[in-house]
Design a protein around this motif. Structure first.
Motif, short mmCIF file in Angstrom:
data_model
loop_
_atom_site.label_atom_id
_atom_site.label_comp_id
_atom_site.label_asym_id
_atom_site.label_seq_id
_atom_site.Cartn_x
_atom_site.Cartn_y
_atom_site.Cartn_z
N GLY A 92 0.83 -1.19 0.00
CA GLY A 92 0.00 0.00 0.00
C GLY A 92 0.87 1.24 0.00
O GLY A 92 1.79 1.35 0.82
N THR A 103 0.83 5.36 0.29
CA THR A 103 0.04 6.53 0.66
C THR A 103 0.80 7.79 0.24
O THR A 103 1.93 7.74 -0.24
CB THR A 103 -0.26 6.56 2.16
OG1 THR A 103 0.95 6.77 2.90
CG2 THR A 103 -0.88 5.25 2.61
N VAL A 145 -1.48 -1.28 -4.13
CA VAL A 145 -2.67 -0.45 -3.92
C VAL A 145 -2.19 0.96 -3.63
O VAL A 145 -1.28 1.15 -2.82
CB VAL A 145 -3.52 -0.96 -2.74
CG1 VAL A 145 -4.66 0.00 -2.44
CG2 VAL A 145 -4.06 -2.35 -3.04
N THR A 198 -3.31 5.07 -2.75
CA THR A 198 -4.33 6.05 -2.40
C THR A 198 -4.31 7.18 -3.43
O THR A 198 -3.36 7.31 -4.22
CB THR A 198 -4.09 6.62 -1.00
OG1 THR A 198 -2.86 7.38 -1.02
CG2 THR A 198 -4.00 5.52 0.04
N ILE A 213 -0.04 -7.24 4.35
CA ILE A 213 -0.27 -5.92 3.77
C ILE A 213 0.80 -5.01 4.34
O ILE A 213 0.89 -4.81 5.55
CB ILE A 213 -1.67 -5.38 4.11
CG1 ILE A 213 -2.75 -6.29 3.51
CG2 ILE A 213 -1.83 -3.95 3.60
CD1 ILE A 213 -4.17 -5.86 3.85
N VAL A 237 2.23 -1.23 4.23
CA VAL A 237 1.95 0.16 3.84
C VAL A 237 3.25 0.95 3.95
O VAL A 237 3.77 1.16 5.04
CB VAL A 237 0.86 0.79 4.71
CG1 VAL A 237 0.52 2.20 4.21
CG2 VAL A 237 -0.39 -0.08 4.72
N LEU A 271 -7.42 1.07 0.48
CA LEU A 271 -6.34 0.55 1.31
C LEU A 271 -6.79 0.36 2.76
O LEU A 271 -6.51 -0.68 3.37
CB LEU A 271 -5.13 1.49 1.24
CG LEU A 271 -3.89 1.04 2.01
CD1 LEU A 271 -3.45 -0.36 1.58
CD2 LEU A 271 -2.76 2.05 1.83
N CYS A 318 -7.18 -3.29 4.91
CA CYS A 318 -6.60 -3.55 6.24
C CYS A 318 -7.66 -4.05 7.21
O CYS A 318 -7.40 -4.92 8.04
CB CYS A 318 -5.93 -2.29 6.78
SG CYS A 318 -4.41 -1.83 5.91
#
Length: 423
Positions: free
Chosen positions: A12, A14, A39, A41, A86, A88, A108, A112
């Protein structure tokens, strides 16, 4: 060493300037053997494009929670089930706040919430944001929920400040993620596992077999190796690669599997019978290919194969013995009966008639039945003590076989420690 071999990492990304490091992180994870999906954002897409991440990962990048095309193929729940971990990175202060409050306002954060696998965050933010009491409270809360926090580091930041908040370098993050799978709960222990089908020859070109792919047994072997066990995998015919740090012994028939188990199980601490061993074999194997003759019906006489797992359970030096039950109805009832009849300590049962968790599937959902106390050799010979007769049952919802295997290894390790305490 490829410490993330066969692991599924959902990365993930961000919003933050550290997002540029995520491109390198994809490569580092892949070099370590991981299958990586990304993934992003909306804020992350302001710093690095989905096209870049798609080119590096070789897979489509997921960006929207309500994506009709994605939901038709692999919806967010399936994506959460897919991931072993996962990760991030970077994890902004905003995303950490979302995670701590259980928000599901974007793809995202929803993943989670829906995941039963590991979750790890690599924070990246301004030093003042890192030091904020709100951020520290949020970090403490997610840590209490078993979210792994990787970093950050101290140093100069893009804004010109100096202090804590820099995202760790991709190689360090990759090594930390690999470390999440090195449980060590079975370090120094010997574990023997059977997996896959057996083939019982009719003639040189035909055989009796079943639909077992071996995926569950292989995943268990990998998870045991991750947990530090010396793992021996006695495998029927499959197309699966040998799990890393696992010794595989290839067999064809039930008789061959029985012989190899007998040769391997001495001194074992745990035996797991995950193979789908044929109950019967032809009494006579034709030396030449049998020909079809019109107007005649051929009858094959069958004889019973040895009961491999019961033979292990009845040994004087019996290890903790774990069986599997693949059923199509009355799953718990049949599993409990099999546990008692074969004198097992634990049995893992699933309904192979269910779509998505049957033979050849990458996912599974199971019932775990185990005795209240481990059997010893005397108990096994007599059918079990009154104390061990009671069963503890637990259902485990659908997840990937890799994830499920790590859950099961933890349960087996705990049961083994219980047995050690009784001795």
């Amino acid at each position: 060493m490829n410490t993330l071999t066969n692991k599924r990492v959902l990365l993930g990304v961000t919003g933050g300037i550290a997002a540029y490091k995520s491109a390198d992180l994809v490569r580092r994870l892949q070099d370590a053997g991981a299958d990586v999906r990304v993934v992003m954002t909306r804020a992350a897409q302001e710093f690095i494009t989905p096209l870049t991440m798609q080119a590096l990962s070789g897979k489509p990048v997921h960006t929207e929670l309500l994506d009709t095309q994605a939901e038709a193929a692999m919806g967010h729940i399936e994506l959460a089930r897919w991931a072993d971990v996962i990760l991030v990175a970077p994890a902004s202060a905003d995303f950490i706040a979302k995670l701590s409050h259980g928000e599901g306002s974007d793809l995202l954060s929803t993943l989670c919430l829906a995941s039963k696998g590991l979750i790890a965050v690599a924070p990246a933010m301004n030093q003042a944001m890192w030091a904020s009491p709100a951020t520290q409270d949020n970090l403490a809360l997610i840590a209490k929920r078993a979210v792994h926090i990787i970093g950050p580091a101290a140093g100069s930041q893009a804004c010109g400040d100096v202090g804590m908040g820099r995202m760790l370098e991709p190689l360090a993050i990759c090594e930390a993620v690999a470390g999440l799978f090195q449980a060590g709960s079975m370090t120094g222990r010997k574990v023997v596992i059977t997996a896959g089908p057996t083939r019982e020859a009719i003639d040189p070109v035909r055989y009796i077999s079943n639909h077992s792919s071996g995926k569950m047994g292989y995943a268990l072997a990998q998870a045991m190796a991750e947990a530090g066990a010396h793992t021996i995998l006695v495998s029927g015919p499959t197309q699966l690669p040998v799990p890393e740090r696992v010794t595989r012994i290839n067999v064809e028939s039930a008789l061959e599997m029985a012989a190899q188990v007998e040769a391997s199980v001495e001194g074992a601490d745990v035996f797991i019978g995950a193979a789908a061993v044929a109950d019967y074999r032809p009494a006579n194997v034709a030396q030449q290919k049998l020909k079809k003759t019109e107007g005649m019906s051929n009858t094959i006489e069958l004889v019973e194969n040895p009961d491999i797992i019961r033979a292990v359970a009845e040994r004087a030096d019996r290890p903790i013995t774990v069986g599997f039950a693949a059923e199509t109805k009355d799953v718990q009832q049949y599993a409990a009966s099999k546990l008692h009849a074969k004198k097992l300590d634990m049995i893992i049962a699933n309904d192979v008639s269910q779509v998505g968790i049957g033979f050849n599937s990458d996912n599974n959902a199971v019932w775990v039945l185990r005795r209240k106390a481990p059997l010893n050799a005397h108990d096994a010979a007599s059918g079990g003590s009154e104390a061990s007769a009671a069963l503890l049952e637990e259902s485990i919802d659908q997840m990937s076989k890799a994830q499920l295997s790590r859950v099961l290894v933890t349960k087996i390790a705990d049961f083994f420690k219980q047995a050690e305490a009784v001795k």
